[in-house]
Design an enzyme around this catalytic site. Structure first.
Site, mmCIF file in Angstrom:
data_model
loop_
_atom_site.group_PDB
_atom_site.id
_atom_site.type_symbol
_atom_site.label_atom_id
_atom_site.label_comp_id
_atom_site.label_asym_id
_atom_site.label_seq_id
_atom_site.Cartn_x
_atom_site.Cartn_y
_atom_site.Cartn_z
ATOM 1 N N SER A 18 0.839 -1.194 0.000
ATOM 2 C CA SER A 18 0.000 0.000 0.000
ATOM 3 C C SER A 18 0.877 1.249 0.000
ATOM 4 C CB SER A 18 -0.933 -0.022 1.213
ATOM 5 O OG SER A 18 -1.932 0.960 1.103
ATOM 6 N N ASN A 19 0.319 2.392 0.323
ATOM 7 C CA ASN A 19 1.089 3.637 0.399
ATOM 8 C C ASN A 19 0.522 4.525 1.503
ATOM 9 O OD1 ASN A 19 -0.980 5.515 -0.813
ATOM 10 N ND2 ASN A 19 -0.771 4.041 -2.481
ATOM 11 N N HIS A 20 1.130 5.675 1.689
ATOM 12 C CA HIS A 20 0.807 6.529 2.840
ATOM 13 C C HIS A 20 -0.332 7.517 2.603
ATOM 14 C CE1 HIS A 20 3.746 5.318 5.762
ATOM 15 N NE2 HIS A 20 4.727 5.395 4.876
ATOM 16 N N SER A 21 -1.059 7.389 1.485
ATOM 17 C CA SER A 21 -2.146 8.346 1.219
ATOM 18 C C SER A 21 -3.106 8.432 2.409
ATOM 19 C CB SER A 21 -2.908 7.908 -0.034
ATOM 20 O OG SER A 21 -4.077 8.681 -0.172
ATOM 21 N N ALA A 23 -4.674 7.422 -4.504
ATOM 22 C CA ALA A 23 -3.311 6.984 -4.793
ATOM 23 C C ALA A 23 -3.365 5.477 -5.032
ATOM 24 C CB ALA A 23 -2.388 7.317 -3.628
#
Ligand code: C5P
Length: 224
Positions: free
Chosen positions: A29-32, A95
């Site tokens: 995943s990502n930090h959005s 994102a």
């Protein structure tokens, strides 16, 4: 009257990250944070739009009045967006993970003792939701807006993205300064008519300005 500037308009908004499973307990995943997308959904509701907010996992409460659809993966997000069509405007703020693990194991992977000292993970490309919706022959929203985070040559990259993804507008985020992860954004709005650099402002103000701009545009093009 601004409170009903978007009456009868259906806005579809994506927000947050996607989460791509590797096995039942792990994901990519990502930090959005989802903050900009949620603010835009809220600003659109406040102008009278019917809003569908398709969101990946975030820790925010959905704005009052939105039709909220919670998803995890990019493929679920695409399906939810397609199910929500037709829409007058699509705003792709999410994102989306560009890649996902090629296989999601049904049982927790035993990484240690997997046979190799440095286990590797095969990735496969996710669908580009913005590109897919923007290229629809049937049901393409009349106004398709993408987001882009750029550190340099902001206008140039955003214009290329606008063409490649068949968007009408790109909201380019100039992240060359200390904007990343902050409460403020430095926006360059790219349309087919050119680009304009907005003053640095909070994400809620960006949302209000963008919603106003959408209302002006759909008002001009609409049947009135
Ligand atoms: O190409 P890039 O990822 O920088 O483009 C960003 C824009 O494309 C954003 O609007 C994002 O929501 C959208 N996007 C998407 N699906 C992807 C990748 C990006 O909808 N798989």
């Amino acid at each position: 009257d601004t409170a009903d500037a978007l009456n009868r308009v259906h806005a579809l908004v994506t927000a947050g990250p996607t989460r791509e499973p590797l096995d039942p307990v792990r994901f990519l995943s990502n930090h959005s944070s989802g903050r900009q997308g949620y603010a835009i959904a809220d600003a659109l509701v406040k102008l009278g739009a019917k809003v569908t907010l398709v969101s990946g996992p975030v820790s925010l409460t959905p704005p009052a009045g939105v039709n909220f659809v919670s998803v995890e993966t990019a493929r679920q997000m695409l399906k939810a967006c397609e199910d929500a069509l037709p829409a007058d405007v699509f705003i792709s703020v999410a994102a989306v993970a560009d890649w996902r693990p090629a296989r999601a194991a049904t049982k927790k992977l035993k990484i240690k003792g997997a046979g190799s000292e440095h286990p590797s993970m095969e990735l496969t490309e996710n669908p580009d939701i913005l590109k897919t919706i923007a290229h629809k022959r049937k049901n393409r929203p009349g106004l398709v807006i993408g987001f882009a985070a750029e550190t340099h040559d902001v206008e140039e990259h955003a214009e290329a993205k606008l063409a490649r993804k068949n968007c009408d507008w790109i909201v380019a985020n100039d992240v060359s300064g200390d904007v990343m992860g902050g409460a403020e954004n430095q926006i360059v709005l790219i349309t087919r008519d050119g680009s304009e650099r907005w003053p640095r402002m909070g994400k809620e103000d960006v949302a209000r300005q963008l919603a106003k701009r959408i209302a002006d545009t759909l008002g001009d093009e609409g049947t009135g």
